[in-house]
Design a protein around this motif. Structure first.
Motif, PDB file in Angstrom:
ATOM      1  N   PRO A 194     -51.876 -20.891 -45.778  1.00 48.16           N
ATOM      2  CA  PRO A 194     -51.492 -22.012 -44.910  1.00 48.16           C
ATOM      3  C   PRO A 194     -50.711 -23.091 -45.653  1.00 48.16           C
ATOM      4  O   PRO A 194     -50.981 -23.372 -46.832  1.00 48.16           O
ATOM      5  CB  PRO A 194     -52.843 -22.536 -44.413  1.00 48.16           C
ATOM      6  N   PRO A 195     -49.752 -23.714 -44.970  1.00 46.78           N
ATOM      7  CA  PRO A 195     -48.899 -24.693 -45.644  1.00 46.78           C
ATOM      8  C   PRO A 195     -49.657 -25.857 -46.274  1.00 46.78           C
ATOM      9  O   PRO A 195     -49.241 -26.371 -47.314  1.00 46.78           O
ATOM     10  CB  PRO A 195     -47.944 -25.167 -44.536  1.00 46.78           C
ATOM     11  N   SER A 196     -50.768 -26.278 -45.686  1.00 49.30           N
ATOM     12  CA  SER A 196     -51.518 -27.375 -46.314  1.00 49.30           C
ATOM     13  C   SER A 196     -52.075 -26.974 -47.664  1.00 49.30           C
ATOM     14  O   SER A 196     -52.194 -27.815 -48.568  1.00 49.30           O
ATOM     15  CB  SER A 196     -52.643 -27.851 -45.390  1.00 49.30           C
ATOM     16  N   THR A 197     -52.401 -25.688 -47.853  1.00 55.36           N
ATOM     17  CA  THR A 197     -52.908 -25.259 -49.156  1.00 55.36           C
ATOM     18  C   THR A 197     -51.790 -25.255 -50.195  1.00 55.36           C
ATOM     19  O   THR A 197     -52.022 -25.549 -51.372  1.00 55.36           O
ATOM     20  CB  THR A 197     -53.560 -23.863 -49.070  1.00 55.36           C
ATOM     21  N   VAL A 198     -50.573 -24.940 -49.761  1.00 51.09           N
ATOM     22  CA  VAL A 198     -49.432 -24.955 -50.683  1.00 51.09           C
ATOM     23  C   VAL A 198     -49.074 -26.388 -51.048  1.00 51.09           C
ATOM     24  O   VAL A 198     -48.910 -26.725 -52.231  1.00 51.09           O
ATOM     25  CB  VAL A 198     -48.222 -24.242 -50.056  1.00 51.09           C
ATOM     26  N   PHE A 199     -48.955 -27.255 -50.043  1.00 54.80           N
ATOM     27  CA  PHE A 199     -48.606 -28.644 -50.333  1.00 54.80           C
ATOM     28  C   PHE A 199     -49.692 -29.335 -51.153  1.00 54.80           C
ATOM     29  O   PHE A 199     -49.394 -30.218 -51.963  1.00 54.80           O
ATOM     30  CB  PHE A 199     -48.347 -29.409 -49.033  1.00 54.80           C
ATOM     31  N   ALA A 200     -50.945 -28.952 -50.945  1.00 52.43           N
ATOM     32  CA  ALA A 200     -52.015 -29.547 -51.750  1.00 52.43           C
ATOM     33  C   ALA A 200     -51.770 -29.317 -53.230  1.00 52.43           C
ATOM     34  O   ALA A 200     -51.923 -30.233 -54.059  1.00 52.43           O
ATOM     35  CB  ALA A 200     -53.363 -28.962 -51.332  1.00 52.43           C
ATOM     36  N   ALA A 201     -51.382 -28.078 -53.582  1.00 50.37           N
ATOM     37  CA  ALA A 201     -51.083 -27.785 -54.982  1.00 50.37           C
ATOM     38  C   ALA A 201     -49.799 -28.480 -55.429  1.00 50.37           C
ATOM     39  O   ALA A 201     -49.751 -29.101 -56.503  1.00 50.37           O
ATOM     40  CB  ALA A 201     -50.976 -26.280 -55.185  1.00 50.37           C
ATOM     41  N   TYR A 202     -48.767 -28.361 -54.614  1.00 50.08           N
ATOM     42  CA  TYR A 202     -47.481 -28.981 -54.966  1.00 50.08           C
ATOM     43  C   TYR A 202     -47.650 -30.480 -55.209  1.00 50.08           C
ATOM     44  O   TYR A 202     -47.111 -31.036 -56.185  1.00 50.08           O
ATOM     45  CB  TYR A 202     -46.472 -28.737 -53.856  1.00 50.08           C
ATOM     46  N   ASN A 203     -48.400 -31.153 -54.361  1.00 49.30           N
ATOM     47  CA  ASN A 203     -48.557 -32.601 -54.496  1.00 49.30           C
ATOM     48  C   ASN A 203     -49.402 -32.986 -55.701  1.00 49.30           C
ATOM     49  O   ASN A 203     -49.315 -34.119 -56.176  1.00 49.30           O
ATOM     50  CB  ASN A 203     -49.156 -33.178 -53.211  1.00 49.30           C
ATOM     51  N   HIS A 204     -50.207 -32.053 -56.200  1.00 49.15           N
ATOM     52  CA  HIS A 204     -50.970 -32.305 -57.424  1.00 49.15           C
ATOM     53  C   HIS A 204     -50.185 -31.944 -58.685  1.00 49.15           C
ATOM     54  O   HIS A 204     -50.594 -32.337 -59.783  1.00 49.15           O
ATOM     55  CB  HIS A 204     -52.289 -31.525 -57.408  1.00 49.15           C
ATOM     56  N   TRP A 205     -49.113 -31.168 -58.555  1.00 50.96           N
ATOM     57  CA  TRP A 205     -48.358 -30.731 -59.737  1.00 50.96           C
ATOM     58  C   TRP A 205     -47.810 -31.949 -60.481  1.00 50.96           C
ATOM     59  O   TRP A 205     -47.242 -32.858 -59.881  1.00 50.96           O
ATOM     60  CB  TRP A 205     -47.205 -29.813 -59.315  1.00 50.96           C
ATOM     61  N   GLN A 206     -47.979 -31.978 -61.797  1.00 51.37           N
ATOM     62  CA  GLN A 206     -47.669 -33.167 -62.578  1.00 51.37           C
ATOM     63  C   GLN A 206     -46.254 -33.187 -63.160  1.00 51.37           C
ATOM     64  O   GLN A 206     -45.760 -34.231 -63.550  1.00 51.37           O
ATOM     65  CB  GLN A 206     -48.681 -33.291 -63.729  1.00 51.37           C
ATOM     66  N   GLY A 207     -45.623 -32.028 -63.255  1.00 58.37           N
ATOM     67  CA  GLY A 207     -44.300 -31.968 -63.860  1.00 58.37           C
ATOM     68  C   GLY A 207     -43.188 -32.170 -62.856  1.00 58.37           C
ATOM     69  O   GLY A 207     -43.424 -32.391 -61.662  1.00 58.37           O
ATOM     70  N   PRO A 208     -41.924 -32.105 -63.306  1.00 60.51           N
ATOM     71  CA  PRO A 208     -40.789 -32.163 -62.384  1.00 60.51           C
ATOM     72  C   PRO A 208     -40.901 -31.035 -61.360  1.00 60.51           C
ATOM     73  O   PRO A 208     -41.231 -29.907 -61.720  1.00 60.51           O
ATOM     74  CB  PRO A 208     -39.571 -31.965 -63.294  1.00 60.51           C
ATOM     75  N   LYS A 209     -40.616 -31.332 -60.094  1.00 63.97           N
ATOM     76  CA  LYS A 209     -40.884 -30.321 -59.071  1.00 63.97           C
ATOM     77  C   LYS A 209     -39.958 -30.477 -57.887  1.00 63.97           C
ATOM     78  O   LYS A 209     -39.481 -31.564 -57.573  1.00 63.97           O
ATOM     79  CB  LYS A 209     -42.340 -30.420 -58.601  1.00 63.97           C
ATOM     80  N   GLU A 210     -39.734 -29.325 -57.239  1.00 68.67           N
ATOM     81  CA  GLU A 210     -39.000 -29.257 -55.983  1.00 68.67           C
ATOM     82  C   GLU A 210     -39.714 -28.257 -55.093  1.00 68.67           C
ATOM     83  O   GLU A 210     -40.387 -27.346 -55.587  1.00 68.67           O
ATOM     84  CB  GLU A 210     -37.553 -28.791 -56.221  1.00 68.67           C
ATOM     85  N   ILE A 211     -39.563 -28.432 -53.782  1.00 69.95           N
ATOM     86  CA  ILE A 211     -40.155 -27.471 -52.847  1.00 69.95           C
ATOM     87  C   ILE A 211     -39.149 -27.142 -51.750  1.00 69.95           C
ATOM     88  O   ILE A 211     -38.511 -28.032 -51.194  1.00 69.95           O
ATOM     89  CB  ILE A 211     -41.484 -27.984 -52.251  1.00 69.95           C
TER      90      ILE A 211
END
Length: 325
Positions: free
Chosen positions: A278-295
């Protein structure tokens, strides 16, 4: 599948509290130290196939507890060392065939495709070649998700994640690879593995994390009716007194806790109609990622995510990232 999760504006802000055991770092430091004490013993056996633009090797190495892990190593013919993508595989798949993995070599990268132990035995399109000699002594539901789930030391993904970390060292061991430009990549289960490895092996150059599985377990099992998460639900439906024990084990393997330790550049993808991860599980991880990031967000897609469109995004992302080095 219609939209069923949080709206996109809320997903972009969704950063749930993490259920993290106090000894999370010690657990993984101990696990990887035990593995590092074993000889990696990589073997690259030339594989005869008429693909004149690349060299192909049938690979094996010592993973968790010295168990032999198999893979393919495909490298473009070049004058010097090239970047390498270490590719992890989706649930139930195996390493498949060398000709399945020519996109990265066509872009100028070597690719190390890593079998997931115990999987791919019934997948005609992507057969595997690696057993899982270690079984948990407790009951389990069919599939791999609950194998050894009553104790983190016995849990199946402890072995898988350790194998995956060791694979980075295998890639670095080959003289055709530029050890400073190793990238981890995968979709679904492979995305969850890549996410974990990028946190555990912060020396990798980047992580490509597509629609990751093995992330935000508690929410996933509560809102999706799809396998593989439903394997956990079916287990809990019969092992009714074990929920606390199960979720304690899963907390050592939850992508949220790895994401909170991720420092390398990461390109994620999410599909808003995905009822497997589910998308909320993906965004939960993405929003916790500490390095430079794109989605990359794919609004109208299920678990296939961006498919070939996402692959093009990855080519562009790595070309820019590694050219800016």
């Amino acid at each position: 599948m219609p939209l069923f999760d949080l709206p996109l504006e809320r997903l972009r802000e969704y950063r749930p509290e993490r259920d993290e055991p106090a000894d999370f770092d010690d657990f993984w430091a101990r696990t990887l130290a035990e593995a590092a004490a074993l000889d990696l013993a990589p073997v690259f056996t030339p594989y005869e196939i008429p693909l004149p633009a690349v060299e192909v090797f049938d690979v094996s190495f010592a993973g968790w507890d010295g168990h032999r892990i198999n893979g393919w190593f495909v490298v473009p013919k070049a004058d010097g060392p090239v970047p390498c993508v270490v590719q992890y595989i989706g649930y139930s798949g195996g390493r498949g065939f060398p000709h399945d993995h020519l996109a990265w070599p066509a872009a100028g990268y070597a690719v190390l495709v890593v079998d997931t132990r115990g999987q791919g035995g019934a997948n005609i399109n992507a057969p595997g070649a690696t057993a899982d000699p270690h079984g948990g002594g407790s009951p389990q539901a069919p599939g791999m998700m609950t194998r050894g789930i009553l104790a983190p030391e016995d849990y199946y993904y402890r072995r898988v994640f350790t194998d995956a970390v060791r694979a980075v060292d295998v890639a670095a061991a080959h003289p055709a690879v530029d050890g400073g430009r190793i990238v981890v990549s995968g979709g679904s289960q492979g995305g969850g593995i890549a996410q974990a490895v990028a946190a555990l092996r912060g020396e990798v150059r980047a992580a490509l994390v597509d629609v990751p599985f093995l992330t935000h377990f508690r929410r996933a099992v509560e809102i999706t009716g799809r396998d593989p998460y439903q394997e956990i639900v079916r287990f809990l439906a019969t092992q009714r007194g074990s929920a606390d024990q199960v979720f304690r084990t899963l907390s050592y393997f939850d992508g949220l806790n790895f994401a909170a330790r991720g420092r390398v550049p990461a390109l994620y993808s999410v599909a808003l109609m995905d009822d497997v991860c589910p998308p909320s599980t993906v965004f939960a991880a993405y929003n916790h990622w500490q390095g430079p990031k794109e989605i990359a967000v794919w609004p109208w897609n299920n678990h296939e995510g961006g498919g070939g469109f996402q692959k093009e995004e990855q080519f562009r992302y790595l070309h820019k990232l590694l050219s800016d080095r």
